[in-house]
Design a protein around this motif. Sequence first.
Motif, mmCIF file in Angstrom:
data_model
loop_
_atom_site.group_PDB
_atom_site.id
_atom_site.type_symbol
_atom_site.label_atom_id
_atom_site.label_comp_id
_atom_site.label_asym_id
_atom_site.label_seq_id
_atom_site.Cartn_x
_atom_site.Cartn_y
_atom_site.Cartn_z
ATOM 1 N N MET A 5 16.004 31.835 18.850
ATOM 2 C CA MET A 5 16.728 32.640 19.747
ATOM 3 C C MET A 5 16.298 33.243 20.957
ATOM 4 S SD MET A 5 19.649 33.458 17.970
ATOM 5 C CE MET A 5 20.296 34.962 18.338
ATOM 6 N N LEU A 6 14.875 33.856 20.971
ATOM 7 C CA LEU A 6 14.396 34.218 22.224
ATOM 8 C C LEU A 6 13.191 33.517 22.512
ATOM 9 C CD1 LEU A 6 14.743 38.175 21.113
ATOM 10 C CD2 LEU A 6 16.215 36.822 23.062
ATOM 11 N N MET A 7 12.248 33.182 21.669
ATOM 12 C CA MET A 7 11.314 32.305 21.879
ATOM 13 C C MET A 7 11.210 30.983 21.448
ATOM 14 S SD MET A 7 9.382 34.492 23.199
ATOM 15 C CE MET A 7 8.770 36.179 23.086
ATOM 16 N N GLY A 8 10.370 30.075 21.766
ATOM 17 C CA GLY A 8 10.141 28.487 21.229
ATOM 18 C C GLY A 8 8.634 28.253 21.084
ATOM 19 N N THR A 9 8.588 27.114 20.784
ATOM 20 C CA THR A 9 7.094 26.474 20.629
ATOM 21 C C THR A 9 7.012 25.141 21.433
ATOM 22 O OG1 THR A 9 6.973 27.270 18.275
ATOM 23 C CG2 THR A 9 5.626 25.507 18.852
ATOM 24 N N LEU A 10 6.120 25.260 22.397
ATOM 25 C CA LEU A 10 5.904 24.070 23.014
ATOM 26 C C LEU A 10 4.507 23.216 22.381
ATOM 27 C CD1 LEU A 10 6.372 22.218 25.814
ATOM 28 C CD2 LEU A 10 4.259 23.405 26.729
ATOM 29 N N THR A 11 5.109 22.007 21.938
ATOM 30 C CA THR A 11 4.005 20.985 21.176
ATOM 31 C C THR A 11 3.378 19.842 22.330
ATOM 32 O OG1 THR A 11 5.002 21.600 19.045
ATOM 33 C CG2 THR A 11 3.345 19.835 19.177
ATOM 34 N N VAL A 12 2.236 19.895 22.589
ATOM 35 C CA VAL A 12 1.839 18.760 23.708
ATOM 36 C C VAL A 12 1.099 17.767 22.528
ATOM 37 C CG1 VAL A 12 0.362 18.533 25.470
ATOM 38 C CG2 VAL A 12 1.934 20.475 25.364
ATOM 39 N N PHE A 13 1.436 16.673 22.851
ATOM 40 C CA PHE A 13 0.683 15.519 21.900
ATOM 41 C C PHE A 13 -0.365 14.951 22.932
ATOM 42 C CE2 PHE A 13 4.492 16.458 19.515
ATOM 43 C CZ PHE A 13 3.963 16.425 18.288
ATOM 44 N N THR A 14 -1.472 14.680 22.689
ATOM 45 C CA THR A 14 -2.763 13.795 23.409
ATOM 46 C C THR A 14 -3.334 13.238 22.522
ATOM 47 O OG1 THR A 14 -4.153 15.745 23.267
ATOM 48 C CG2 THR A 14 -2.616 15.842 25.057
ATOM 49 N N SER A 15 -3.682 11.770 22.905
ATOM 50 C CA SER A 15 -4.210 11.161 22.149
ATOM 51 C C SER A 15 -5.030 11.435 20.604
ATOM 52 C CB SER A 15 -5.822 10.586 22.733
ATOM 53 O OG SER A 15 -6.144 11.615 23.895
ATOM 54 N N GLY A 16 -3.832 11.487 19.724
ATOM 55 C CA GLY A 16 -4.202 11.788 18.546
ATOM 56 C C GLY A 16 -4.209 13.265 18.187
ATOM 57 N N ASN A 17 -4.356 14.212 19.253
ATOM 58 C CA ASN A 17 -4.271 15.533 18.892
ATOM 59 C C ASN A 17 -3.159 16.289 19.134
ATOM 60 O OD1 ASN A 17 -6.993 15.442 18.384
ATOM 61 N ND2 ASN A 17 -7.576 15.418 20.346
ATOM 62 N N ARG A 18 -2.810 17.597 18.735
ATOM 63 C CA ARG A 18 -1.621 18.233 19.063
ATOM 64 C C ARG A 18 -2.051 19.520 19.308
ATOM 65 N NH1 ARG A 18 2.972 18.524 14.273
ATOM 66 N NH2 ARG A 18 2.534 20.983 14.242
ATOM 67 N N ALA A 19 -1.334 20.231 20.077
ATOM 68 C CA ALA A 19 -1.602 21.519 20.597
ATOM 69 C C ALA A 19 -0.204 22.209 20.535
ATOM 70 C CB ALA A 19 -2.092 21.666 21.849
ATOM 71 N N GLU A 20 -0.119 23.372 19.731
ATOM 72 C CA GLU A 20 1.365 24.161 19.657
ATOM 73 C C GLU A 20 0.928 25.423 20.243
ATOM 74 O OE1 GLU A 20 3.467 22.926 15.338
ATOM 75 O OE2 GLU A 20 2.826 24.926 15.880
ATOM 76 N N ILE A 21 1.908 25.750 21.349
ATOM 77 C CA ILE A 21 1.840 26.916 22.027
ATOM 78 C C ILE A 21 3.118 27.601 21.533
ATOM 79 C CG2 ILE A 21 1.756 28.127 24.176
ATOM 80 C CD1 ILE A 21 0.618 24.547 24.021
ATOM 81 N N ARG A 22 2.998 28.668 20.878
ATOM 82 C CA ARG A 22 3.984 29.498 20.165
ATOM 83 C C ARG A 22 4.497 30.693 20.879
ATOM 84 N NH1 ARG A 22 0.231 29.382 16.873
ATOM 85 N NH2 ARG A 22 -0.097 31.262 16.115
ATOM 86 N N GLN A 23 5.562 31.271 20.650
ATOM 87 C CA GLN A 23 6.067 32.471 21.203
ATOM 88 C C GLN A 23 6.063 32.475 22.699
ATOM 89 O OE1 GLN A 23 7.118 35.460 19.406
ATOM 90 N NE2 GLN A 23 6.689 33.840 17.694
#
Length: 177
Positions: free
Chosen positions: A91-109
Amino acid sequence: MVEFSVRPDIDAAAGKLASSFGAKREIESLPEVLAEGETVELLAAGLYGKGNGLLVMTDRRLVFYFRGRFGQKVEDFPYGRISSVQWTAGMLMGTLTVFTSGNRAEIRQVPKDQGKALADQLRQRVARTGEPPADVPDAGSARDVASRLRTLDELRAADAITDEEHRDRRARILDSL
């Protein structure tokens, strides 16, 4: 909205933020983590790991920057190493997920408007980074041309097209290189 006087590119990106809540320290000290000549294009606040910090899209890379009272965390994602980007919004916030060479970074809120804009621009940047130079055909393109020429030869052998049509179409295919 808070006014900053850090650097013109940083000030312009910070001016687009609806709120700098939780990222004021990071914005003010951002020049410390940027390389000489690196310019900021977009900013977004977010939560990565245990730190609430700042997502920074520059002309060279994506950076997550958290500056606490007793230390800082900087993680960068060069565009050439990012394989894909995923944006999931609530509704107000989201999650950006970045995939790099087998890794995954989730930036929330990440605020919804900031996150969507950043995800869209990041996808475009990653797509441009993966493109071959315009004057060099890639291997897939060469295979496609070879496949089209083979099909054309098969059509002529099956008398589906005339020799003249074969010559014309072959010339057009080769001209497309």
